[in-house]
Each structure stands twice: as structure tokens, then as C-alpha cells.
Design a protein around this motif. Sequence first.
Motif, PDB file in Angstrom:
ATOM      1  N   THR A   2       6.177   2.300 -13.653  1.00  0.00           N
ATOM      2  CA  THR A   2       7.011   2.682 -12.325  1.00  0.00           C
ATOM      3  C   THR A   2       7.294   4.182 -12.585  1.00  0.00           C
ATOM      4  OG1 THR A   2       7.661   0.402 -12.261  1.00  0.00           O
ATOM      5  CG2 THR A   2       9.018   2.218 -10.956  1.00  0.00           C
ATOM      6  N   ARG A   3       7.073   4.798 -11.265  1.00  0.00           N
ATOM      7  CA  ARG A   3       7.419   6.333 -11.341  1.00  0.00           C
ATOM      8  C   ARG A   3       8.608   6.509 -10.525  1.00  0.00           C
ATOM      9  NH1 ARG A   3       2.593   5.736  -9.947  1.00  0.00           N
ATOM     10  NH2 ARG A   3       0.653   6.231 -11.552  1.00  0.00           N
ATOM     11  N   ARG A   5      10.759   7.614  -7.372  1.00  0.00           N
ATOM     12  CA  ARG A   5      10.409   7.699  -5.903  1.00  0.00           C
ATOM     13  C   ARG A   5      11.264   8.665  -5.056  1.00  0.00           C
ATOM     14  NH1 ARG A   5       9.723   2.019  -2.927  1.00  0.00           N
ATOM     15  NH2 ARG A   5       9.173   3.810  -1.248  1.00  0.00           N
ATOM     16  N   GLY A 248      -2.205   8.540 -10.486  1.00  0.00           N
ATOM     17  CA  GLY A 248      -1.002   9.816 -10.749  1.00  0.00           C
ATOM     18  C   GLY A 248      -0.955  10.788  -9.993  1.00  0.00           C
ATOM     19  N   ALA A 251       0.227  10.385  -6.512  1.00  0.00           N
ATOM     20  CA  ALA A 251       1.659  10.276  -6.540  1.00  0.00           C
ATOM     21  C   ALA A 251       2.452  11.398  -6.698  1.00  0.00           C
ATOM     22  CB  ALA A 251       2.046   9.120  -7.559  1.00  0.00           C
ATOM     23  N   GLU A 277       3.632   3.368  -2.999  1.00  0.00           N
ATOM     24  CA  GLU A 277       3.764   2.216  -3.662  1.00  0.00           C
ATOM     25  C   GLU A 277       2.342   1.807  -4.217  1.00  0.00           C
ATOM     26  OE1 GLU A 277       5.502  -0.618  -0.655  1.00  0.00           O
ATOM     27  OE2 GLU A 277       7.514   0.392  -0.948  1.00  0.00           O
ATOM     28  N   THR A 279       0.242   3.682  -5.072  1.00  0.00           N
ATOM     29  CA  THR A 279      -0.113   4.287  -6.431  1.00  0.00           C
ATOM     30  C   THR A 279       0.266   3.757  -7.528  1.00  0.00           C
ATOM     31  OG1 THR A 279       1.453   5.958  -6.417  1.00  0.00           O
ATOM     32  CG2 THR A 279      -0.431   6.488  -5.343  1.00  0.00           C
ATOM     33  N   GLU A 280       1.293   3.005  -7.313  1.00  0.00           N
ATOM     34  CA  GLU A 280       1.968   2.341  -8.553  1.00  0.00           C
ATOM     35  C   GLU A 280       1.329   0.869  -8.824  1.00  0.00           C
ATOM     36  OE1 GLU A 280       6.054   2.036  -6.861  1.00  0.00           O
ATOM     37  OE2 GLU A 280       6.343   4.119  -7.362  1.00  0.00           O
ATOM     38  N   SER A 281       0.430   0.601  -8.002  1.00  0.00           N
ATOM     39  CA  SER A 281      -0.388  -0.668  -8.470  1.00  0.00           C
ATOM     40  C   SER A 281      -1.461  -0.528  -9.393  1.00  0.00           C
ATOM     41  CB  SER A 281      -0.798  -1.327  -6.961  1.00  0.00           C
ATOM     42  OG  SER A 281      -1.943  -0.463  -6.819  1.00  0.00           O
ATOM     43  N   GLU A 282      -2.090  -1.603 -10.217  1.00  0.00           N
ATOM     44  CA  GLU A 282      -2.826  -1.371 -11.017  1.00  0.00           C
ATOM     45  C   GLU A 282      -4.270  -0.965 -10.681  1.00  0.00           C
ATOM     46  OE1 GLU A 282      -2.218  -1.538 -14.559  1.00  0.00           O
ATOM     47  OE2 GLU A 282      -0.272  -1.565 -13.832  1.00  0.00           O
TER      48      GLU A 282
END
Length: 298
Positions: A2-3, A5, A248, A251, A277, A279-282
Amino acid sequence: MTRPRPTPAARTEKTQNTRDVQGLEDATRSSRSAEGLEDAARSPQGGQNPKDTDPRTQDPGDARTCTPTPAPTRLPAQDTAPAPSLADLRRHLASHLDPAARSWLDQALDEAAAHPGIHGPISVWELRLAEAGRRCGAAHADVARVLILAAAHAGTDALTRVYFQGTADERRAVLHALPHLVSGPGALPLVEDALRTNDTRLLSAAVGPYAARHLTAHAWRHAVLKCLFTGVPVDHVADLSRRAAGDGELARMLGDHAAERTAAGRTVPEDLHRVLELTESECVTPAPVTDHPHGKES
């Protein structure tokens, strides 16, 4: 992972495209509904991300790698359902045109099939492209032009001529036709030219299945940013979920853009948070490569 936001001063309603994309996208929704595909697709079936498959298109600044897993994340339906075929589009148009328009289209398609390719200063089917809006109506002109281009077996050279010599409407039709008619990256200069404009309807067509399949990671990220800059809804970006997953660098770019808008006292579009959001998925396992046009790439 998680980055952090970006935290905008306020979130407001989602930025809307000031000029709705009609014609081809209406036909797409209708044909998918008829086939039971209630969740519209914007990417070709089996579309392949060059970033994931071709080391020549890897962004050197993106150190993130995607490791295939035995049970890949299932993407939303709009990223996995097959796009409508040319036959689907023709059936849709036949059911929506009046008898006079259907007769004109049948004749135009027969002429294009009888005299395909480029002939002299202008081919007969190029003249029919110019007539399509008047004959079929603005709501159906995009589909009619795509069908004429397909009947004429327009290759990259012909599509390039129509794009640079045609009207904005004809340019948009060429962009919509690319996934049906060009299997390789040879027509990318047309997409890149459209992405340099501020015409939102051209931009919406430019970020379709052909761009999703062939744009490099760097160019695709900037295309997404261009949509956010100009207010083109990211719903028009084909294969968005898969290409954005685990990215990444995208993001980081989105975070920078959000910070700039917040510092300037401007609202951050809800679409930006949506893409962030994603970009935070696998990462997901890419689908098998196919050179068949339109995702099949037909």
C-alpha cells in the motif's frame, strides 16, 4: 504494497467528458447487451500488454516486475469481455438505420469490397466516408465508416492517408478501426498524433484497444494522464485495470499530479483516485498472445 495516497483539499463529483463519444461506442454497448455482455469491454480478448511481454518496451525506470501466479486476480468484466466483431457492428447498424440509410450502406460496402485499397487521388470508398454522417446520421456515422474501411481492406498506408487528409470525424473512425484492421504496431503514429491533440473525442478513440495492446508503458501512462488533464473519463481507456495493476511509476505520476492540483487550490478528479487504486492491485498473468485483429484484434 500500500502506498500513501495524495490527500486533496476536497473531492468533488467525477470529471465528465464535455462531449460524449457517440456512434461506435453506442453500437458497442448495444451489441454487447444483445450478446449478454452487460459489463462493457474496452480491451480486445486476450489483449497483451507489451510491457509484460516484450523487453524492448519495458520502461527502464520501472523496477517493478510482475510474477505470474497460479491463480491470477480476476479482472472486472469491462477488461475481460470480448469486444464486438465487425459482424456485430453491422447487425447493430442494420437494426438501427432506416431503409434508405441501409440501402446506401450496403452499396457503399459493395463498392469498397469491389475496389479495395488506394486508387488514384481518391478512392470511391473514401468519398463514401465523407458521406457517412449525412447518410447514416451522426449517431451511426462512426460505425458506418469503420465498416467501410474494413470492406476496403484499408491497410496502414490507406488508414494513414485517410487520417491525415480527413476531417476530425474521419480521423476518429480510423482510430476506432485500428484494432479491426491492423494487427501490429505500425499504426501507432496515428494514435500518438491523436494523443497530442486536445480534442476529447479523438482522445477517447485513441485510448481504445489498439493503444492498450501496442503503446509502450511510458506512452500509455502519459495517455492516462492526458485523459485526466482533458476530462476524458478513464472508462474510455481500454484494458485499464490490467495495465495499471502494480504500476508504481504510474502511481508516482498520479500522486505528483494530485499534489500539483491541490497546491494550486484545484480539485483532484475522482478518476485519478480510481486509477491510483488500480495501481495498488496485484499484477495479473497476461493472456496468451494473438495476432488476430480485434482482440482476437479482428
